[in-house]
Design an enzyme around this catalytic site. Structure first.
Site, PDB file in Angstrom:
ATOM      1  N   ASP A 125       0.795  -1.546   0.148  1.00 58.82           N
ATOM      2  CA  ASP A 125       0.387   0.087   0.417  1.00 58.82           C
ATOM      3  C   ASP A 125       0.577   1.899  -0.227  1.00 58.82           C
ATOM      4  O   ASP A 125       1.023   2.319  -0.762  1.00 58.82           O
ATOM      5  CB  ASP A 125      -0.707   0.194   1.283  1.00 58.82           C
ATOM      6  CG  ASP A 125      -2.163  -1.051   1.205  1.00 58.82           C
ATOM      7  OD1 ASP A 125      -2.166  -1.260   0.349  1.00 58.82           O
ATOM      8  OD2 ASP A 125      -2.424  -1.171   2.355  1.00 58.82           O
ATOM      9  N   GLY A 126       2.035   1.030   0.786  1.00 60.13           N
ATOM     10  CA  GLY A 126       2.781   2.276   0.983  1.00 60.13           C
ATOM     11  C   GLY A 126       3.079   2.284  -0.979  1.00 60.13           C
ATOM     12  O   GLY A 126       3.750   3.973  -0.774  1.00 60.13           O
TER      13      GLY A 126
END
Length: 74
Positions: A66-67
């Site tokens: 996600d990052g």
């Protein structure tokens, strides 16, 4: 689409196994693929260096978590 750019998080794909499979698939289908590694000086700080992405890129694929997706979107 003919030209792809991969933004890769080496912490998630340490041996580039997934990256190599994606590159091979794209190139086997007569398309161009440019991998960019976020921890090899291509990404500056927390964000992808936009100057490293070729201007004629048709599609960017992010390989990470996600990052990585969030930082690539900036």
């Amino acid at each position: 689409m003919d030209k792809f750019c991969l933004i890769i998080n080496r912490d998630k794909d340490k041996k580039l196994e997934v990256t190599n499979k994606v590159v091979k698939y794209i190139e086997d289908n007569n398309r161009e693929c440019i991998p960019l590694e976020c921890n090899e000086g291509v990404c500056s700080g927390l964000y992808t260096d936009i100057t490293a992405v070729p201007k004629d890129t048709d599609c960017i694929i992010v390989l990470g978590g996600d990052g990585t997706i969030l930082q690539a979107s900036h």
